[in-house]
Design a protein around this motif. Structure first.
Motif, short mmCIF file in Angstrom:
data_model
loop_
_atom_site.label_atom_id
_atom_site.label_comp_id
_atom_site.label_asym_id
_atom_site.label_seq_id
_atom_site.Cartn_x
_atom_site.Cartn_y
_atom_site.Cartn_z
N VAL A 1 19.61 -2.80 39.89
CA VAL A 1 18.19 -2.97 40.22
C VAL A 1 18.03 -4.04 41.31
O VAL A 1 17.24 -3.90 42.24
CB VAL A 1 17.37 -3.35 38.98
CG1 VAL A 1 15.93 -3.66 39.36
CG2 VAL A 1 17.41 -2.23 37.96
N GLU A 2 18.82 -5.13 41.18
CA GLU A 2 18.79 -6.18 42.20
C GLU A 2 19.25 -5.64 43.55
O GLU A 2 18.68 -5.96 44.60
CB GLU A 2 19.70 -7.33 41.77
CG GLU A 2 19.78 -8.46 42.79
CD GLU A 2 20.89 -9.45 42.46
OE1 GLU A 2 21.17 -10.31 43.33
OE2 GLU A 2 21.48 -9.37 41.37
N PHE A 3 20.29 -4.78 43.53
CA PHE A 3 20.79 -4.18 44.76
C PHE A 3 19.71 -3.32 45.41
O PHE A 3 19.51 -3.38 46.63
CB PHE A 3 22.03 -3.34 44.46
CG PHE A 3 22.56 -2.61 45.67
CD1 PHE A 3 23.37 -3.25 46.59
CD2 PHE A 3 22.25 -1.27 45.89
CE1 PHE A 3 23.88 -2.58 47.70
CE2 PHE A 3 22.74 -0.59 46.99
CZ PHE A 3 23.56 -1.25 47.89
N THR B 1 26.10 -4.72 59.87
CA THR B 1 26.76 -5.03 58.59
C THR B 1 25.97 -6.11 57.86
O THR B 1 25.62 -7.13 58.46
CB THR B 1 28.20 -5.50 58.81
OG1 THR B 1 28.92 -4.49 59.52
CG2 THR B 1 28.89 -5.76 57.48
N HIS B 2 25.71 -5.90 56.59
CA HIS B 2 24.97 -6.84 55.75
C HIS B 2 25.81 -7.11 54.50
O HIS B 2 26.75 -6.37 54.20
CB HIS B 2 23.60 -6.26 55.40
CG HIS B 2 22.92 -5.66 56.61
ND1 HIS B 2 22.16 -6.40 57.49
CD2 HIS B 2 22.94 -4.40 57.11
CE1 HIS B 2 21.74 -5.63 58.47
NE2 HIS B 2 22.20 -4.40 58.26
N THR B 3 25.48 -8.16 53.77
CA THR B 3 26.33 -8.57 52.65
C THR B 3 25.52 -8.68 51.37
O THR B 3 24.49 -9.37 51.32
CB THR B 3 26.99 -9.93 52.96
OG1 THR B 3 27.71 -9.83 54.18
CG2 THR B 3 27.96 -10.30 51.84
N LEU C 1 18.25 -4.00 49.13
CA LEU C 1 18.45 -3.04 50.21
C LEU C 1 17.14 -2.52 50.78
O LEU C 1 16.93 -2.52 52.00
CB LEU C 1 19.31 -1.87 49.71
CG LEU C 1 19.68 -0.81 50.76
CD1 LEU C 1 20.54 -1.43 51.87
CD2 LEU C 1 20.43 0.34 50.11
N PHE C 2 16.23 -2.09 49.87
CA PHE C 2 15.04 -1.39 50.33
C PHE C 2 13.81 -2.29 50.52
O PHE C 2 12.89 -1.92 51.26
CB PHE C 2 14.68 -0.26 49.36
CG PHE C 2 15.71 0.86 49.38
CD1 PHE C 2 15.90 1.63 50.51
CD2 PHE C 2 16.49 1.12 48.27
CE1 PHE C 2 16.85 2.64 50.54
CE2 PHE C 2 17.43 2.14 48.28
CZ PHE C 2 17.61 2.88 49.43
N ASP C 3 13.79 -3.46 49.88
CA ASP C 3 12.63 -4.35 50.01
C ASP C 3 12.89 -5.51 50.95
O ASP C 3 11.93 -6.13 51.44
CB ASP C 3 12.21 -4.90 48.64
CG ASP C 3 11.71 -3.81 47.71
OD1 ASP C 3 11.31 -2.74 48.22
OD2 ASP C 3 11.72 -4.00 46.48
N GLU C 4 14.17 -5.83 51.21
CA GLU C 4 14.48 -6.96 52.08
C GLU C 4 15.18 -6.52 53.37
O GLU C 4 14.69 -6.75 54.47
CB GLU C 4 15.34 -7.99 51.34
CG GLU C 4 14.63 -8.67 50.18
CD GLU C 4 15.51 -9.70 49.51
OE1 GLU C 4 16.54 -10.08 50.12
OE2 GLU C 4 15.18 -10.13 48.39
N VAL C 5 16.35 -5.87 53.21
CA VAL C 5 17.16 -5.55 54.38
C VAL C 5 16.50 -4.52 55.28
O VAL C 5 16.34 -4.73 56.49
CB VAL C 5 18.57 -5.07 53.95
CG1 VAL C 5 19.38 -4.64 55.17
CG2 VAL C 5 19.29 -6.16 53.19
N LEU C 6 16.14 -3.37 54.71
CA LEU C 6 15.61 -2.28 55.53
C LEU C 6 14.33 -2.65 56.26
O LEU C 6 14.21 -2.42 57.47
CB LEU C 6 15.41 -1.03 54.67
CG LEU C 6 15.09 0.26 55.42
CD1 LEU C 6 16.15 0.55 56.48
CD2 LEU C 6 14.98 1.43 54.47
#
Length: 251
Positions: free
Chosen positions: A88-90, A7-9, A94-99
């Protein structure tokens, strides 16, 4: 299959992600909520094209429920269709930081992009310790149910589906009364769905798995003819299987 869900926020909204090797899936409702959709079910129905896979998660009150997970393509479709200014921030988050962080470290730590290597190591250790503690709590909670399943599985007696429903209800599956259990067994492919002679009899797959046996009894009719009734009963192996299927893995 590994069904570990992290789970991420994003802006105080949870986003649950499931990874199994290189396969990544995202909780559809979480994505739609984070993107500002007011009717998440409608958004998922209109914009997502992939087959939704379901995994057990806990709701806000800690109760077990199944949630739909979608692939990356459907996440992009929800992002493109979102009216949220932060879409765009989301996407970047999601794809550049979390994943990338999940793939590299096994998890994403809030603020990790500003941490020193030493701080990252310390934070990663705390994260791993919390994951280990959570897994231990889950295993401890499952022990009584696993023991119940094993004990019943060693039994040679068969029971009616209504009796199985009582066992499931008494051990945590509060949403499975007799009627709902029949519906669930039909929906999951264990009982035949077609009305008529095959209604509520085991499917060939369920019989091959040894989950049921069918008891045949001759009944004398008033006109002198004999009618054969068939009753579906759950074997000891079937009882163990359904406890694992509907209690142990869902609670």
């Amino acid at each position: 299959m590994n069904t570990d869900i992290t789970t991420h926020t994003f802006h105080d909204k949870p986003v649950r992600i499931h990874m199994d090797g290189e396969m990544v899936e995202y909780c559809a409702r979480d994505i739609a909520t984070a993107l500002g959709y007011t009717n998440t079910n409608d958004a998922i129905s209109r914009h997502c094209r992939g087959v939704v896979k379901r995994y057990p998660i806990a709701d806000t009150l800690g109760r077990p429920q199944e949630a739909g997970f979608i692939g990356e393509g459907d996440v992009y479709r929800l992002i493109v269709s979102s009216q949220l200014p932060a879409a765009v921030e989301f996407e970047h988050w999601l794809f550049d930081e979390v994943l990338p962080s999940i793939r590299k470290h096994g998890g994403y730590l809030v603020g990790q992009e500003h941490m020193s290597p030493e701080e990252m190591v310390a934070a990663s250790m705390r994260y791993l310790e919390s994951k280990i503690a959570e897994q231990k709590r889950q295993l401890d909670a499952q022990k009584p149910k696993v023991a119940l399943a094993e004990a019943i599985g060693n039994s040679t007696s068969t029971i009616l589906i209504g009796e199985l429903a009582k066992i499931l209800t008494q051990n945590g599956a509060h949403n499975l009364g007799t009627r709902r259990l029949f519906e669930r067994l039909r929906a999951d492919g264990y009982l035949c769905r077609q009305h008529g002679e095959m209604w509520n009899l085991p499917t060939q797959r369920a019989m091959d798995m040894g989950l049921f046996e069918v008891i045949k009894r001759p009944v004398a009719m008033p006109d002198g003819s004999v009618r054969v009734t068939r009753t579906t009963k759950v074997t000891g192996r079937g009882q163990e299987y359904f406890i694992n299927r509907y209690i142990t893995k869902e609670n």
